[in-house]
Design an enzyme around this catalytic site. Structure first.
Site, PDB file in Angstrom:
ATOM      1  N   THR A  92      -4.171  -1.261   0.343  1.00  0.00           N
ATOM      2  CA  THR A  92      -2.937  -2.044   0.445  1.00  0.00           C
ATOM      3  C   THR A  92      -1.887  -1.527  -0.535  1.00  0.00           C
ATOM      4  OG1 THR A  92      -4.289  -3.951   1.010  1.00  0.00           O
ATOM      5  CG2 THR A  92      -2.030  -4.406   0.332  1.00  0.00           C
ATOM      6  N   VAL A  93      -2.248  -1.448  -1.803  1.00  0.00           N
ATOM      7  CA  VAL A  93      -1.256  -1.061  -2.828  1.00  0.00           C
ATOM      8  C   VAL A  93      -0.994   0.448  -2.789  1.00  0.00           C
ATOM      9  CG1 VAL A  93      -0.670  -1.136  -5.272  1.00  0.00           C
ATOM     10  CG2 VAL A  93      -1.960  -3.019  -4.271  1.00  0.00           C
TER      11      VAL A  93
ATOM     12  N   LYS B 152      -6.044  -5.873 -13.001  1.00  0.00           N
ATOM     13  CA  LYS B 152      -6.115  -6.916 -14.047  1.00  0.00           C
ATOM     14  C   LYS B 152      -7.542  -7.149 -14.519  1.00  0.00           C
ATOM     15  CE  LYS B 152      -6.004  -9.264  -9.956  1.00  0.00           C
ATOM     16  NZ  LYS B 152      -5.234  -8.800  -8.833  1.00  0.00           N
TER      17      LYS B 152
ATOM     18  N   VAL C 268       0.009  -8.102 -13.255  1.00  0.00           N
ATOM     19  CA  VAL C 268       0.375  -9.531 -13.253  1.00  0.00           C
ATOM     20  C   VAL C 268       1.631  -9.708 -12.393  1.00  0.00           C
ATOM     21  CG1 VAL C 268       1.032 -11.537 -14.648  1.00  0.00           C
ATOM     22  CG2 VAL C 268      -0.444  -9.769 -15.637  1.00  0.00           C
TER      23      VAL C 268
ATOM     24  N   GLY D 289      -4.879 -13.994   5.584  1.00  0.00           N
ATOM     25  CA  GLY D 289      -5.062 -12.858   4.677  1.00  0.00           C
ATOM     26  C   GLY D 289      -4.599 -13.135   3.254  1.00  0.00           C
TER      27      GLY D 289
ATOM     28  N   ASP E 293      -9.020 -15.221 -11.605  1.00  0.00           N
ATOM     29  CA  ASP E 293      -7.940 -14.241 -11.424  1.00  0.00           C
ATOM     30  C   ASP E 293      -6.728 -14.639 -12.285  1.00  0.00           C
ATOM     31  OD1 ASP E 293      -6.575 -12.051  -9.665  1.00  0.00           O
ATOM     32  OD2 ASP E 293      -5.247 -13.790  -9.526  1.00  0.00           O
TER      33      ASP E 293
ATOM     34  N   LYS F  43      -4.905 -12.819 -15.761  1.00  0.00           N
ATOM     35  CA  LYS F  43      -3.473 -12.530 -15.916  1.00  0.00           C
ATOM     36  C   LYS F  43      -2.919 -13.219 -17.162  1.00  0.00           C
ATOM     37  CE  LYS F  43      -3.017 -11.791 -10.994  1.00  0.00           C
ATOM     38  NZ  LYS F  43      -2.844 -12.473  -9.708  1.00  0.00           N
TER      39      LYS F  43
HETATM   40  N1  NAP Z   1      -3.326  -6.196  -2.825  1.00  0.00           N
HETATM   41  C1  NAP Z   1      -2.374  -6.662  -3.621  1.00  0.00           C
HETATM   42  O1  NAP Z   1      -1.402  -7.268  -3.172  1.00  0.00           O
HETATM   43  C2  NAP Z   1      -2.481  -6.440  -5.101  1.00  0.00           C
HETATM   44  C3  NAP Z   1      -1.488  -6.961  -5.954  1.00  0.00           C
HETATM   45  C4  NAP Z   1      -1.562  -6.722  -7.324  1.00  0.00           C
HETATM   46  C5  NAP Z   1      -2.613  -5.969  -7.825  1.00  0.00           C
HETATM   47  N2  NAP Z   1      -3.565  -5.480  -6.967  1.00  0.00           N
HETATM   48  C6  NAP Z   1      -4.646  -4.691  -7.541  1.00  0.00           C
HETATM   49  O2  NAP Z   1      -4.523  -3.364  -7.013  1.00  0.00           O
HETATM   50  C7  NAP Z   1      -5.806  -2.768  -6.884  1.00  0.00           C
HETATM   51  C8  NAP Z   1      -5.996  -2.266  -5.454  1.00  0.00           C
HETATM   52  O3  NAP Z   1      -5.920  -3.363  -4.560  1.00  0.00           O
HETATM   53  P1  NAP Z   1      -5.784  -3.137  -2.982  1.00  0.00           P
HETATM   54  O4  NAP Z   1      -5.532  -4.481  -2.403  1.00  0.00           O
HETATM   55  O5  NAP Z   1      -4.840  -2.029  -2.675  1.00  0.00           O
HETATM   56  O6  NAP Z   1      -7.270  -2.672  -2.606  1.00  0.00           O
HETATM   57  P2  NAP Z   1      -7.785  -2.090  -1.208  1.00  0.00           P
HETATM   58  O7  NAP Z   1      -6.808  -2.368  -0.137  1.00  0.00           O
HETATM   59  O8  NAP Z   1      -9.179  -2.562  -1.038  1.00  0.00           O
HETATM   60  O9  NAP Z   1      -7.818  -0.495  -1.434  1.00  0.00           O
HETATM   61  C9  NAP Z   1      -8.725   0.118  -2.276  1.00  0.00           C
HETATM   62  C10 NAP Z   1      -8.594   1.634  -2.109  1.00  0.00           C
HETATM   63  O10 NAP Z   1      -9.435   2.242  -3.061  1.00  0.00           O
HETATM   64  C11 NAP Z   1     -10.346   3.114  -2.416  1.00  0.00           C
HETATM   65  N3  NAP Z   1     -11.648   3.010  -3.069  1.00  0.00           N
HETATM   66  C12 NAP Z   1     -12.380   1.892  -3.244  1.00  0.00           C
HETATM   67  N4  NAP Z   1     -13.504   2.183  -3.900  1.00  0.00           N
HETATM   68  C13 NAP Z   1     -13.490   3.504  -4.135  1.00  0.00           C
HETATM   69  C14 NAP Z   1     -14.368   4.402  -4.777  1.00  0.00           C
HETATM   70  N5  NAP Z   1     -15.521   4.005  -5.306  1.00  0.00           N
HETATM   71  N6  NAP Z   1     -14.033   5.708  -4.844  1.00  0.00           N
HETATM   72  C15 NAP Z   1     -12.853   6.131  -4.314  1.00  0.00           C
HETATM   73  N7  NAP Z   1     -11.972   5.324  -3.707  1.00  0.00           N
HETATM   74  C16 NAP Z   1     -12.292   4.029  -3.622  1.00  0.00           C
HETATM   75  C17 NAP Z   1     -10.433   2.664  -0.984  1.00  0.00           C
HETATM   76  O11 NAP Z   1     -10.775   3.792  -0.182  1.00  0.00           O
HETATM   77  P3  NAP Z   1     -10.889   3.730   1.425  1.00  0.00           P
HETATM   78  O12 NAP Z   1      -9.449   3.652   1.883  1.00  0.00           O
HETATM   79  O13 NAP Z   1     -11.554   4.977   1.810  1.00  0.00           O
HETATM   80  O14 NAP Z   1     -11.647   2.475   1.737  1.00  0.00           O
HETATM   81  C18 NAP Z   1      -9.009   2.165  -0.740  1.00  0.00           C
HETATM   82  O15 NAP Z   1      -8.179   3.214  -0.362  1.00  0.00           O
HETATM   83  C19 NAP Z   1      -6.805  -3.833  -7.347  1.00  0.00           C
HETATM   84  O16 NAP Z   1      -7.084  -3.642  -8.715  1.00  0.00           O
HETATM   85  C20 NAP Z   1      -6.037  -5.137  -7.152  1.00  0.00           C
HETATM   86  O17 NAP Z   1      -6.482  -6.172  -8.010  1.00  0.00           O
HETATM   87  C21 NAP Z   1      -3.523  -5.702  -5.641  1.00  0.00           C
END
Ligand code: NAP
Length: 433
Positions: free
Chosen positions: A13-14, A108, A135, A190, A204, A208
């Protein structure tokens, strides 16, 4: 124009948001830093997924499952970690900092637990660690706290820093939905994970608040310092009583410093309807700060989401590049001025809402009053309501500001009274200002 080589860990996502923003705002970003910004490698967990981002397929040459392709690439000076998780992400960040690479992260979980250690590692290795996105997603709160308000002394930080719980409480409050129905809706849309525990039990938000409080009060606060209570026990009955009394219930991260001691909590809280945070609804986040000089300020916006979160990360990237150019890496956001001093329960002052089911008999209120008097607790208001059982009544009490330890002691004594059937709920009440 020289090229800045960037590594990306995670393309979910990010990560996709970061990739998109770097493409869409390419010329503006490059104008700001005077360099071409190029993603050299992207670490993912699977090479077999289709990766079409912003209408274009991501080149397979960019993708890798081998962390060493980023760690060992001498051209890459800045790495963005948006993979998530704790242990492996921490290990990667550590190795990258040890290799002298600047790290930008949204993580975080890692920051709340290992922030002090990782910041020190960055200094030691003359590189930077940035975490604006950890955060408040797209809200530039960390920069505001550390730079925008650097001239002030922060006295209080209050935040709605978890979108999932704010969405659930908004639905419960505005549409009289039960907790489980609102949670299911949040999951369907979602906004909540299939396992929502970390969000709904307040962890969570607590993470923060650790990050915000440490920076705001220049003190190394830990997760264990945060009194954490989630929203899974919040009932529609209390939400309705709150409304009648002129309040809304929100999951509030609260921290304040008084006489050099800090208290930090995350708990469902009664907020007056006029409080600036009371109208922050749905999945939105907001952080309300009180500074000695500035007074009250509030930062509002999307607490999550692909592009909003990416704006924080790419802003960190711009700052990182500028610092790289100026040769001033390794001196950022690192040392805390004060040693950790946490306020004990017998020094915390707060107001409370208490709902009790009691036998509707003469003398019950007297018993309660005498316990309150013994513990030096005073009532702001007491309301008695009938219940479905004609032999019982509900008492809704709002206290004045009282000492937390006395209040907790009184609750324990109330539980022993024969005529009190149960203590239905107890919430902290926050006043305006
Ligand atoms: N989502 C939000 O709105 C949001 C907001 C603020 C902060 N965050 C933080 O941002 C971070 C990422 O969140 P997200 O929602 O983007 O997560 P996500 O959608 O689950 O994406 C995770 C990514 O990391 C890759 N990955 C996971 N495990 C891995 C590993 N062991 N080795 C290599 N690559 C790996 C995945 O690969 P694949 O694509 O191959 O599965 C995927 O591309 C987290 O720390 C979250 O707390 C998220």
């Amino acid at each position: 124009m020289d090229t800045i080589h960037v590594g990306l860990i995670g393309l979910g996502t990010v990560g996709s948001g970061v990739y998109t923003l770097l493409r869409r705002h390419k010329s503006e970003l490059e104008f700001q830093v005077g360099h071409t910004i190029q993603i050299d490698k992207i670490l993912v967990s699977s090479l077999n997924k289709a990766r079409v981002i912003d209408g274009e397929e991501v080149s397979s040459k960019l993708l890798t499952t081998n962390f060493d392709d980023i760690l060992g690439n001498a051209l890459i000076q800045i790495v963005i970690e948006v993979m998530g998780g704790e242990t492996l992400a921490k290990e990667y960040i550590e190795k990258l900092l040890q290799a002298g690479k600047t790290v930008i992260t949204a993580n975080k979980d890692v920051l709340a637990k290992y922030g002090v250690e990782l910041n020190a590692l960055a200094v030691k290795n003359q590189c930077d660690l940035f975490y604006e996105a950890s955060v408040g997603g797209g809200i530039p709160i960390i920069r505001s706290l550390v730079e925008g308000l650097a001239s002030d002394k922060i006295m209080r930080i209050m935040g709605i820093v978890n979108g999932t719980t704010n969405y659930i409480l908004t639905k419960m409050s505005n549409e009289d939905m039960d907790y489980s129905v609102a949670l299911k809706l949040a999951q369907d849309l979602g906004f909540a994970e299939p396992d929502p525990t970390g969000d709904v039990e307040g962890l969570d938000a607590a993470r923060k608040m650790v990050i915000l409080s440490s920076l705001g009060f220049s003190m190394p606060i830990t997760l264990e310092d945060v009194y954490t209570h989630g929203i899974s026990q919040v009932s529609i009955v209390d939400i309705q009583f709150a409304k009648t009394l002129g309040y809304v219930i929100k999951l509030i991260g609260f921290s304040q410093i008084l006489d050099g001691e800090v208290e930090v909590s995350v708990q469902p809280t009664f907020l007056p309807k006029e409080h600036p945070l009371a109208s922050v609804n749905n999945e939105n986040n907001a952080v309300y700060l009180c500074g000695e000089a500035v007074g009250q300020t509030m930062f509002f916006g999307p607490g999550a989401g692909s592009l909003p979160t990416a704006t924080s990360i790419v802003s960190d990237l711009i700052t990182s590049i500028k610092r790289l150019q100026l040769g001033i890496r390794g001196s950022h956001l690192v040392s805390f001025k004060h040693e950790r001093r946490i306020k004990s329960e017998n020094k915390i002052m707060a107001k409370f809402y208490l709902r009790l089911t009691v036998e509707d008999k003469v003398g019950v209120l007297n018993q309660i009053t005498s316990i309150f008097a013994k513990e030096e607790l005073s009532f702001e208001s007491v309301v008695q309501k009938p219940t479905k059982n004609p032999d019982d009544a509900q008492l809704i009490i709002i206290t004045h500001e009282v000492v937390l330890s006395n209040y907790l002691r009184a609750l324990r004594q109330l539980k022993q009274l024969d005529h009190i059937k149960h203590i239905d709920s107890s919430y902290r009440v926050v006043s305006n200002g």
